[in-house]
Design a protein around this motif. Structure first.
Motif, PDB file in Angstrom:
ATOM      1  N   ASN A  64       0.817  -1.225   0.000  1.00  0.00           N
ATOM      2  CA  ASN A  64       0.000   0.000   0.000  1.00  0.00           C
ATOM      3  C   ASN A  64       0.848   1.271   0.000  1.00  0.00           C
ATOM      4  O   ASN A  64       0.464   2.264   0.597  1.00  0.00           O
ATOM      5  CB  ASN A  64      -0.943   0.029   1.209  1.00  0.00           C
ATOM      6  CG  ASN A  64      -2.076  -0.974   1.074  1.00  0.00           C
ATOM      7  OD1 ASN A  64      -2.312  -1.522   0.002  1.00  0.00           O
ATOM      8  ND2 ASN A  64      -2.772  -1.219   2.161  1.00  0.00           N
ATOM      9  N   GLY A  65       1.996   1.236  -0.630  1.00  0.00           N
ATOM     10  CA  GLY A  65       2.812   2.447  -0.721  1.00  0.00           C
ATOM     11  C   GLY A  65       3.628   2.746   0.516  1.00  0.00           C
ATOM     12  O   GLY A  65       4.264   3.798   0.596  1.00  0.00           O
ATOM     13  N   THR A  66       3.614   1.851   1.487  1.00  0.00           N
ATOM     14  CA  THR A  66       4.315   2.124   2.746  1.00  0.00           C
ATOM     15  C   THR A  66       5.728   1.556   2.739  1.00  0.00           C
ATOM     16  O   THR A  66       6.072   0.721   1.911  1.00  0.00           O
ATOM     17  CB  THR A  66       3.548   1.530   3.940  1.00  0.00           C
ATOM     18  OG1 THR A  66       3.584   0.107   3.849  1.00  0.00           O
ATOM     19  CG2 THR A  66       2.106   2.013   3.975  1.00  0.00           C
ATOM     20  N   ILE A  67       6.518   2.038   3.681  1.00  0.00           N
ATOM     21  CA  ILE A  67       7.858   1.506   3.906  1.00  0.00           C
ATOM     22  C   ILE A  67       7.875   0.871   5.286  1.00  0.00           C
ATOM     23  O   ILE A  67       7.390   1.464   6.260  1.00  0.00           O
ATOM     24  CB  ILE A  67       8.917   2.620   3.815  1.00  0.00           C
ATOM     25  CG1 ILE A  67       8.930   3.203   2.393  1.00  0.00           C
ATOM     26  CG2 ILE A  67      10.305   2.086   4.186  1.00  0.00           C
ATOM     27  CD1 ILE A  67       9.804   4.434   2.246  1.00  0.00           C
ATOM     28  N   MET A  68       8.398  -0.338   5.343  1.00  0.00           N
ATOM     29  CA  MET A  68       8.428  -1.098   6.588  1.00  0.00           C
ATOM     30  C   MET A  68       9.849  -1.088   7.141  1.00  0.00           C
ATOM     31  O   MET A  68      10.816  -1.102   6.377  1.00  0.00           O
ATOM     32  CB  MET A  68       7.991  -2.530   6.272  1.00  0.00           C
ATOM     33  CG  MET A  68       7.904  -3.442   7.454  1.00  0.00           C
ATOM     34  SD  MET A  68       7.481  -5.121   6.891  1.00  0.00           S
ATOM     35  CE  MET A  68       5.760  -4.892   6.441  1.00  0.00           C
ATOM     36  N   GLU A  69       9.948  -1.047   8.455  1.00  0.00           N
ATOM     37  CA  GLU A  69      11.253  -1.099   9.111  1.00  0.00           C
ATOM     38  C   GLU A  69      11.246  -2.265  10.097  1.00  0.00           C
ATOM     39  O   GLU A  69      10.306  -2.411  10.886  1.00  0.00           O
ATOM     40  CB  GLU A  69      11.519   0.227   9.846  1.00  0.00           C
ATOM     41  CG  GLU A  69      12.897   0.332  10.445  1.00  0.00           C
ATOM     42  CD  GLU A  69      13.217   1.755  10.934  1.00  0.00           C
ATOM     43  OE1 GLU A  69      12.578   2.726  10.480  1.00  0.00           O
ATOM     44  OE2 GLU A  69      14.121   1.883  11.776  1.00  0.00           O
ATOM     45  N   LEU A  70      12.272  -3.081  10.020  1.00  0.00           N
ATOM     46  CA  LEU A  70      12.453  -4.190  10.959  1.00  0.00           C
ATOM     47  C   LEU A  70      13.649  -3.883  11.836  1.00  0.00           C
ATOM     48  O   LEU A  70      14.608  -3.264  11.392  1.00  0.00           O
ATOM     49  CB  LEU A  70      12.690  -5.508  10.216  1.00  0.00           C
ATOM     50  CG  LEU A  70      11.656  -5.909   9.172  1.00  0.00           C
ATOM     51  CD1 LEU A  70      12.089  -7.207   8.482  1.00  0.00           C
ATOM     52  CD2 LEU A  70      10.285  -6.082   9.813  1.00  0.00           C
TER      53      LEU A  70
END
Ligand SMILES: *[C@@H]1O[C@H](CO)[C@@H](O)[C@H](O)[C@H]1NC(C)=O
Ligand SMILES: *[C@@H]1O[C@H](CO)[C@@H](O)[C@H](O)[C@H]1NC(C)=O
Ligand SMILES: *[C@@H]1O[C@H](CO)[C@@H](O)[C@H](O)[C@H]1NC(C)=O
Length: 193
Positions: A48-54
């Motif tokens: 959905n256009g987001t950036i994920m951070e782990l």
């Protein structure tokens, strides 16, 4: 483990470009950053256009701690919704010679082709992340990105460099010697040998 409810929620929705199960992630592209005393961070497309951070809290003295990762709010506090599913990521982290804080810069590509950079000063009283208003370049979707920071002995000068193939596919970079969200980015420089 607190992360499992989050993963379960994501599993209910169709997630393009990576497959998420209760234990594995299959990203199209990603970048990982050593954040020194607090472990490491991996950045990837989050749907959905987001950036994920782990995040992991592993450190060299405790290597098996690197085996445990969790979702981290981090860059998602920017509420980015226009990351291209094919975006590459470049990320650098360094101790700022200006502030002495651990500073982070992340580059990604928006759906309109713009390469955008997000900045994290690392200072306790600053907002966690901010977007640099400068569009680094507008290039075909999926363009690879790579960056570095250089500084000697913790004193200025410093340089931050972002490299990418330009709209003609020519290896190009832009650089700034300034610290802070608004990089004073050089004109694009075509790299030749
Ligand atoms: C994407 O958006 C849809 C519609 O709002 C939502 O149902 C879904 O959970 C979202 N997916 C992710 C991965 O955030
Ligand atoms: C992101 O969304 C949250 C929740 O709506 C909001 O509190 C926050 O201020 C937003 N962040 C930015 C940078 O707009
Ligand atoms: C493309 O999207 C970026 C990120 O939202 C924005 O800064 C830029 O102005 C947009 N470019 C155009 C031409 O609309």
């Amino acid at each position: 483990m607190l992360i499992f409810p989050v993963i379960s929620a994501l599993l209910l929705a169709p997630v393009p470009y990576f497959v998420l199960t209760s234990s594995t992630i299959q990203p199209a592209k990603f970048a990982v950053l050593n954040v020194a005393t607090v472990g490491a961070r991996t950045y990837l497309y989050g749907g959905n256009g987001t950036i994920m951070e782990l995040s992991t809290h592993g450190v060299p003295s405790d290597p098996t701690a690197y085996d445990t990762w969790a979702f981290f709010p981090g860059v998602s506090t920017l509420n980015i919704t226009n990351a291209a599913p094919s975006t590459d990521f470049a990320v650098i982290g360094y101790t700022s010679p200006v502030t002495g804080a651990f500073t982070t810069r992340l580059w990604y590509q928006a759906t309109n082709g713009s390469i955008i950079t997000a900045y994290h000063s690392g200072l306790a009283d600053d907002p966690p992340w901010v977007l640099d208003p400068v569009v680094i370049a507008t290039v075909p979707l999926g363009t690879p990105l790579s960056a570095f920071h250089s500084n000697l002995n913790g004193v200025l000068p410093e340089i931050i460099v972002i490299q990418y193939p330009d709209v003609n596919g020519l290896l190009t970079h832009r650089w700034t010697t300034t610290e802070g969200v608004n990089g004073i980015w050089s004109a694009p420089v075509t790299i030749t040998t």
